[in-house]
Structures are given as structure tokens and as C-alpha cells.
Design a protein around this motif. Sequence first.
Motif, PDB file in Angstrom:
ATOM      1  N   LEU A  48      -2.578  -9.278   4.520  1.00  0.00           N
ATOM      2  CA  LEU A  48      -2.908  -9.625   3.246  1.00  0.00           C
ATOM      3  C   LEU A  48      -4.274  -9.239   2.886  1.00  0.00           C
ATOM      4  O   LEU A  48      -5.130 -10.077   3.658  1.00  0.00           O
ATOM      5  CB  LEU A  48      -2.632 -10.996   2.891  1.00  0.00           C
ATOM      6  CG  LEU A  48      -1.154 -11.597   2.543  1.00  0.00           C
ATOM      7  CD1 LEU A  48      -1.158 -13.020   2.477  1.00  0.00           C
ATOM      8  CD2 LEU A  48      -0.679 -10.965   1.413  1.00  0.00           C
ATOM      9  N   GLY A  49      -4.655  -8.641   1.788  1.00  0.00           N
ATOM     10  CA  GLY A  49      -6.077  -8.193   1.671  1.00  0.00           C
ATOM     11  C   GLY A  49      -6.556  -7.388   2.872  1.00  0.00           C
ATOM     12  O   GLY A  49      -7.584  -7.588   3.501  1.00  0.00           O
ATOM     13  N   ALA A  68       0.638  -3.512   4.294  1.00  0.00           N
ATOM     14  CA  ALA A  68      -0.719  -3.680   4.195  1.00  0.00           C
ATOM     15  C   ALA A  68      -0.999  -3.934   2.578  1.00  0.00           C
ATOM     16  O   ALA A  68      -0.605  -3.125   1.790  1.00  0.00           O
ATOM     17  CB  ALA A  68      -1.539  -2.599   4.724  1.00  0.00           C
ATOM     18  N   ILE A  69      -1.557  -4.916   2.050  1.00  0.00           N
ATOM     19  CA  ILE A  69      -1.767  -5.179   0.776  1.00  0.00           C
ATOM     20  C   ILE A  69      -2.979  -5.570   0.527  1.00  0.00           C
ATOM     21  O   ILE A  69      -3.877  -6.193   1.287  1.00  0.00           O
ATOM     22  CB  ILE A  69      -0.837  -6.803   0.632  1.00  0.00           C
ATOM     23  CG1 ILE A  69       0.679  -6.442   0.776  1.00  0.00           C
ATOM     24  CG2 ILE A  69      -1.034  -6.978  -1.029  1.00  0.00           C
ATOM     25  CD1 ILE A  69       1.495  -7.576   0.628  1.00  0.00           C
ATOM     26  N   ASP A  70      -3.706  -4.987  -0.583  1.00  0.00           N
ATOM     27  CA  ASP A  70      -4.748  -5.304  -1.266  1.00  0.00           C
ATOM     28  C   ASP A  70      -4.763  -4.902  -2.718  1.00  0.00           C
ATOM     29  O   ASP A  70      -4.227  -4.081  -3.156  1.00  0.00           O
ATOM     30  CB  ASP A  70      -5.824  -3.925  -0.487  1.00  0.00           C
ATOM     31  CG  ASP A  70      -7.338  -4.855  -0.624  1.00  0.00           C
ATOM     32  OD1 ASP A  70      -7.590  -4.974   0.359  1.00  0.00           O
ATOM     33  OD2 ASP A  70      -7.994  -4.726  -1.739  1.00  0.00           O
ATOM     34  N   SER A  71      -5.656  -5.579  -3.281  1.00  0.00           N
ATOM     35  CA  SER A  71      -5.839  -5.274  -4.779  1.00  0.00           C
ATOM     36  C   SER A  71      -6.818  -4.249  -5.382  1.00  0.00           C
ATOM     37  O   SER A  71      -6.470  -3.856  -6.272  1.00  0.00           O
ATOM     38  CB  SER A  71      -6.230  -6.749  -5.560  1.00  0.00           C
ATOM     39  OG  SER A  71      -7.527  -7.261  -5.286  1.00  0.00           O
ATOM     40  N   THR A  93       2.134   0.352   2.045  1.00  0.00           N
ATOM     41  CA  THR A  93       1.159  -0.169   1.561  1.00  0.00           C
ATOM     42  C   THR A  93       1.536  -0.775   0.042  1.00  0.00           C
ATOM     43  O   THR A  93       2.357  -0.189  -0.584  1.00  0.00           O
ATOM     44  CB  THR A  93      -0.158   0.761   1.269  1.00  0.00           C
ATOM     45  OG1 THR A  93       0.335   1.939   0.734  1.00  0.00           O
ATOM     46  CG2 THR A  93      -0.497   1.218   2.670  1.00  0.00           C
ATOM     47  N   GLN A  94       0.897  -1.684  -0.671  1.00  0.00           N
ATOM     48  CA  GLN A  94       1.118  -1.926  -1.696  1.00  0.00           C
ATOM     49  C   GLN A  94      -0.523  -2.560  -2.350  1.00  0.00           C
ATOM     50  O   GLN A  94      -1.259  -3.109  -1.748  1.00  0.00           O
ATOM     51  CB  GLN A  94       1.842  -3.194  -1.938  1.00  0.00           C
ATOM     52  CG  GLN A  94       3.362  -3.140  -1.763  1.00  0.00           C
ATOM     53  CD  GLN A  94       3.964  -4.495  -1.893  1.00  0.00           C
ATOM     54  OE1 GLN A  94       3.444  -5.555  -2.360  1.00  0.00           O
ATOM     55  NE2 GLN A  94       5.229  -4.535  -1.446  1.00  0.00           N
ATOM     56  N   VAL A  95      -0.505  -1.951  -3.625  1.00  0.00           N
ATOM     57  CA  VAL A  95      -1.806  -2.485  -4.415  1.00  0.00           C
ATOM     58  C   VAL A  95      -1.363  -3.403  -5.467  1.00  0.00           C
ATOM     59  O   VAL A  95      -0.742  -3.116  -6.206  1.00  0.00           O
ATOM     60  CB  VAL A  95      -2.377  -1.215  -5.065  1.00  0.00           C
ATOM     61  CG1 VAL A  95      -3.686  -1.799  -6.058  1.00  0.00           C
ATOM     62  CG2 VAL A  95      -2.903  -0.086  -4.261  1.00  0.00           C
ATOM     63  N   VAL A  96      -1.573  -4.613  -5.339  1.00  0.00           N
ATOM     64  CA  VAL A  96      -1.254  -5.583  -5.839  1.00  0.00           C
ATOM     65  C   VAL A  96      -2.086  -6.830  -5.741  1.00  0.00           C
ATOM     66  O   VAL A  96      -2.467  -7.113  -4.756  1.00  0.00           O
ATOM     67  CB  VAL A  96       0.222  -6.062  -5.620  1.00  0.00           C
ATOM     68  CG1 VAL A  96       0.563  -6.638  -4.043  1.00  0.00           C
ATOM     69  CG2 VAL A  96       0.892  -7.159  -6.615  1.00  0.00           C
TER      70      VAL A  96
END
Length: 129
Positions: A48-49, A68-71, A93-96
Motif C-alpha cells: 500500500l502506497g 502494488a498500489i499508489d495514488s 499495479t493499481q493507481v488508486v
Amino acid sequence: MVLTDEQNEAKWNDYYKTVAGRAPRELFWQSVVRFQPGESQVSRAIDLGCGVGIETRELLKRGWRVLAIDSQPEAIAWLESHIPPEQQSNLETQVVSFEQVVLPASDFIWASVSLPFCPPQSFNELWSK
């Protein structure tokens, strides 16, 4: 002071360049050694992040499947550009944002220093996920 989108992107890019070479955090090492991917299947971890993916890359090296997640889109782009081809199939990956994230079942969740970026009014919901 409110940053423009361009200023915000430049700020994050400067940060990514500064931290890209650091080793995984000591708390990460203390945590990850307690969890090993299952022998019959690859275990799933969530970062997360993830930022530039320092801990994500270490998890991939150790045989984990990693979400892997990041905004910040720039963080995910940086991470994806630094993953060896033989590890790419184990990376998602996710942009969220934390407010919108949907977390699948996993064996290990790493949040490093990202939780303070969760708006206080959304923290309980994120924690319950």
C-alpha cells in the motif's frame, strides 16, 4: 499553499529520485521474514502506497505475487520500469486512492509510511478492508 498538478508531479518525481536507492526499511525485514510464500503456490502480498517499489521489488525477488498500489501514476510508472522481465508476471499495479482501494485476499500487507496519507475520516474504512 496548494500545489498545481505540475508542481505536485515534480515534487513526487524529486522524492522518487531521492529514495530510489535506499534499502528496504528495517521493519520490513523484521516483518517479511515471518511470512514465506507457500511452497505449493506463490503467496500474495500487497504494498500500500508503494512509491518507487523498494519493498515491492524485494517481495518479487523472494517469489511473492505482489499487488502494488499508489495514488500517484508517476510512482507506478517508476516501479513498472524497474521490474526485471522475469518478475513482471508476478506484479499487478493499481493507481488508486486509499478511499477507493479494493483489497483482495492476501498473505502479507505492507504499508511502510503511507498510512498518514489516508484522510483521517477514511482511515477506519481502510483499516477494516
